[in-house]
Design a protein around this motif. Structure first.
Motif, PDB file in Angstrom:
ATOM      1  N   ALA A   1       0.833  -1.206   0.000  1.00 25.69           N
ATOM      2  CA  ALA A   1       0.000   0.000   0.000  1.00 25.69           C
ATOM      3  C   ALA A   1       0.865   1.253   0.000  1.00 25.69           C
ATOM      4  O   ALA A   1       0.614   2.207  -0.749  1.00 25.69           O
ATOM      5  CB  ALA A   1      -0.925  -0.014   1.213  1.00 25.69           C
ATOM      6  N   ALA A   2       1.895   1.248   0.845  1.00 26.69           N
ATOM      7  CA  ALA A   2       2.782   2.423   0.906  1.00 26.69           C
ATOM      8  C   ALA A   2       3.534   2.592  -0.402  1.00 26.69           C
ATOM      9  O   ALA A   2       3.752   3.714  -0.875  1.00 26.69           O
ATOM     10  CB  ALA A   2       3.757   2.255   2.071  1.00 26.69           C
TER      11      ALA A   2
ATOM     12  N   LEU B   1       1.229   4.089  -2.994  1.00 25.18           N
ATOM     13  CA  LEU B   1       1.014   5.508  -2.708  1.00 25.18           C
ATOM     14  C   LEU B   1       2.244   6.329  -3.116  1.00 25.18           C
ATOM     15  O   LEU B   1       2.123   7.412  -3.710  1.00 25.18           O
ATOM     16  CB  LEU B   1       0.715   5.695  -1.221  1.00 25.18           C
ATOM     17  CG  LEU B   1       0.351   7.114  -0.782  1.00 25.18           C
ATOM     18  CD1 LEU B   1      -0.872   7.621  -1.529  1.00 25.18           C
ATOM     19  CD2 LEU B   1       0.104   7.167   0.729  1.00 25.18           C
TER      20      LEU B   1
ATOM     21  N   TYR C   1       2.267   6.664  -6.831  1.00 22.67           N
ATOM     22  CA  TYR C   1       1.256   7.674  -7.220  1.00 22.67           C
ATOM     23  C   TYR C   1       1.853   9.076  -7.111  1.00 22.67           C
ATOM     24  O   TYR C   1       1.704   9.900  -8.018  1.00 22.67           O
ATOM     25  CB  TYR C   1       0.041   7.527  -6.295  1.00 22.67           C
ATOM     26  CG  TYR C   1      -1.070   8.512  -6.521  1.00 22.67           C
ATOM     27  CD1 TYR C   1      -2.131   8.207  -7.369  1.00 22.67           C
ATOM     28  CD2 TYR C   1      -1.083   9.751  -5.874  1.00 22.67           C
ATOM     29  CE1 TYR C   1      -3.171   9.110  -7.570  1.00 22.67           C
ATOM     30  CE2 TYR C   1      -2.111  10.660  -6.070  1.00 22.67           C
ATOM     31  CZ  TYR C   1      -3.149  10.331  -6.911  1.00 22.67           C
ATOM     32  OH  TYR C   1      -4.169  11.233  -7.105  1.00 22.67           O
ATOM     33  N   ARG C   2       2.532   9.319  -6.005  1.00 19.02           N
ATOM     34  CA  ARG C   2       3.097  10.664  -5.802  1.00 19.02           C
ATOM     35  C   ARG C   2       4.201  10.956  -6.820  1.00 19.02           C
ATOM     36  O   ARG C   2       4.319  12.088  -7.314  1.00 19.02           O
ATOM     37  CB  ARG C   2       3.628  10.796  -4.378  1.00 19.02           C
ATOM     38  CG  ARG C   2       2.488  10.822  -3.364  1.00 19.02           C
ATOM     39  CD  ARG C   2       2.978  11.090  -1.946  1.00 19.02           C
ATOM     40  NE  ARG C   2       1.858  11.188  -1.028  1.00 19.02           N
ATOM     41  CZ  ARG C   2       1.787  10.564   0.141  1.00 19.02           C
ATOM     42  NH1 ARG C   2       2.785   9.797   0.558  1.00 19.02           N
ATOM     43  NH2 ARG C   2       0.738  10.722   0.921  1.00 19.02           N
TER      44      ARG C   2
ATOM     45  N   HIS D   1      -5.306  -2.309  -2.132  1.00 20.20           N
ATOM     46  CA  HIS D   1      -4.201  -1.595  -1.482  1.00 20.20           C
ATOM     47  C   HIS D   1      -4.372  -0.081  -1.451  1.00 20.20           C
ATOM     48  O   HIS D   1      -3.599   0.613  -0.788  1.00 20.20           O
ATOM     49  CB  HIS D   1      -2.882  -1.921  -2.190  1.00 20.20           C
ATOM     50  CG  HIS D   1      -2.411  -3.325  -1.956  1.00 20.20           C
ATOM     51  ND1 HIS D   1      -2.425  -4.306  -2.930  1.00 20.20           N
ATOM     52  CD2 HIS D   1      -1.936  -3.938  -0.837  1.00 20.20           C
ATOM     53  CE1 HIS D   1      -1.966  -5.442  -2.428  1.00 20.20           C
ATOM     54  NE2 HIS D   1      -1.670  -5.252  -1.164  1.00 20.20           N
ATOM     55  N   ILE D   2      -5.336   0.431  -2.213  1.00 26.56           N
ATOM     56  CA  ILE D   2      -5.540   1.886  -2.245  1.00 26.56           C
ATOM     57  C   ILE D   2      -6.961   2.162  -1.775  1.00 26.56           C
ATOM     58  O   ILE D   2      -7.924   1.657  -2.371  1.00 26.56           O
ATOM     59  CB  ILE D   2      -5.348   2.446  -3.671  1.00 26.56           C
ATOM     60  CG1 ILE D   2      -3.966   2.058  -4.206  1.00 26.56           C
ATOM     61  CG2 ILE D   2      -5.508   3.967  -3.685  1.00 26.56           C
ATOM     62  CD1 ILE D   2      -3.799   2.338  -5.687  1.00 26.56           C
TER      63      ILE D   2
ATOM     64  N   THR E   1      -9.012   9.663  -6.431  1.00 24.83           N
ATOM     65  CA  THR E   1      -7.693   9.025  -6.388  1.00 24.83           C
ATOM     66  C   THR E   1      -7.604   7.920  -7.431  1.00 24.83           C
ATOM     67  O   THR E   1      -6.621   7.824  -8.177  1.00 24.83           O
ATOM     68  CB  THR E   1      -7.418   8.439  -4.986  1.00 24.83           C
ATOM     69  OG1 THR E   1      -7.543   9.484  -4.021  1.00 24.83           O
ATOM     70  CG2 THR E   1      -6.032   7.829  -4.907  1.00 24.83           C
TER      71      THR E   1
ATOM     72  N   TYR F   1      -5.191   8.066 -10.605  1.00 20.32           N
ATOM     73  CA  TYR F   1      -4.126   7.062 -10.709  1.00 20.32           C
ATOM     74  C   TYR F   1      -4.114   6.470 -12.120  1.00 20.32           C
ATOM     75  O   TYR F   1      -3.064   6.348 -12.762  1.00 20.32           O
ATOM     76  CB  TYR F   1      -4.316   5.964  -9.663  1.00 20.32           C
ATOM     77  CG  TYR F   1      -3.010   5.356  -9.138  1.00 20.32           C
ATOM     78  CD1 TYR F   1      -1.934   5.087 -10.001  1.00 20.32           C
ATOM     79  CD2 TYR F   1      -2.846   5.042  -7.794  1.00 20.32           C
ATOM     80  CE1 TYR F   1      -0.745   4.537  -9.519  1.00 20.32           C
ATOM     81  CE2 TYR F   1      -1.661   4.504  -7.299  1.00 20.32           C
ATOM     82  CZ  TYR F   1      -0.623   4.247  -8.171  1.00 20.32           C
ATOM     83  OH  TYR F   1       0.555   3.710  -7.700  1.00 20.32           O
TER      84      TYR F   1
END
Ligand code: SF4
Length: 226
Positions: free
Chosen positions: A4-5, A8, A11-12, A177-178, A184, A188
């Motif tokens: 998940a991290a 993320l 994504y950033r 996971h998101i 979002t 994504y």
């Protein structure tokens, strides 16, 4: 780092690399244009779809009532640049029939996301990717669309269930996971498409311009660095 991290963080990074670019369905587009585009883009490039949309727009046919009033020959002629124009005309007709069965396009898009997705999948010519694009970009409800770009990028990154895994397995990987959030998930997918088109290309990806390279096994290959 958890999956998940990691997702993320990716994504950033994608946002940092591509925030300045425009994308046809982001932040929002006319719902009927999204639907027509999502059907016409099947098996062709978006540039061909844009030519077809331009012709439909010039004929004032980019709304359900006007499109319904066209005869098949005229509609086929207008969507011809997107290829498979006879099939795609039938698919547009099938979609219009479903909207009519619900009383209006607005009524159809107001269905809850699961019901809308199921209804779309029961419509001739609409598969999972098209259905999810309609749910997330036309109805503006949560759905995570999967495409060949998603499989390519995340397989190169060493993530996901494997490039040849099913659509459902890939979708479950992301939605598992998101956290569910329409914007979002919509953003994504848009970022994935932009990354695949501009940097993580099928042939000769531009790994030197990619901020995901430090965590990407593919980036170190001789072929990728050419
Ligand atoms: S480093 Fe290269 S292969 Fe990896 S995601 Fe970036 S562009 Fe794609």
């Amino acid at each position: 780092m958890s999956q998940a991290a990691r997702l993320l963080a990716i994504y950033r990074e994608l946002e940092a690399m591509h925030a300045w670019r425009g994308w046809h369905w982001w932040p929002d587009a006319d719902p009927f244009e999204v639907i027509v585009g999502s059907i016409l883009v099947q098996n062709t490039a978006w540039s061909n779809v844009e030519r077809a949309l331009d012709r439909l727009r010039a004929a004032d046919a980019l709304n359900p009532n006007a499109m319904r009033a066209l005869d098949d020959a005229k509609l086929e002629e207008l969507v011809r640049p997107s290829g498979q124009y006879r099939q795609k005309t039938k698919k547009l007709r099938a979609f219009l029939a479903v909207a009519d069965a619900h009383g209006s396009l607005e009524n159809l898009l107001a269905l809850d996301p699961a019901t809308l997705r199921r209804t779309l999948l029961e419509t001739w010519g609409i598969g999972e990717e098209t259905a999810d694009c309609i749910v997330v970009y036309a109805a503006r409800q949560p759905a995570f669309a999967i495409d060949a770009y998603t499989r390519r990028i995340f397989s190169r990154l060493g993530l996901g269930p494997g490039e040849n895994a099913s659509y459902g397995a890939w979708q479950q990987y992301f939605v598992g996971h998101i956290a569910e959030d329409r914007d979002t998930w919509a953003r994504y997918h848009a970022l994935i498409v932009m990354h695949a088109k501009h940097i993580c290309r099928k042939q000769r990806p531009l790994c030197g311009e990619c901020s995901l390279a430090p965590g990407c096994g593919w980036a170190g290959t001789a072929w990728a660095s050419t």
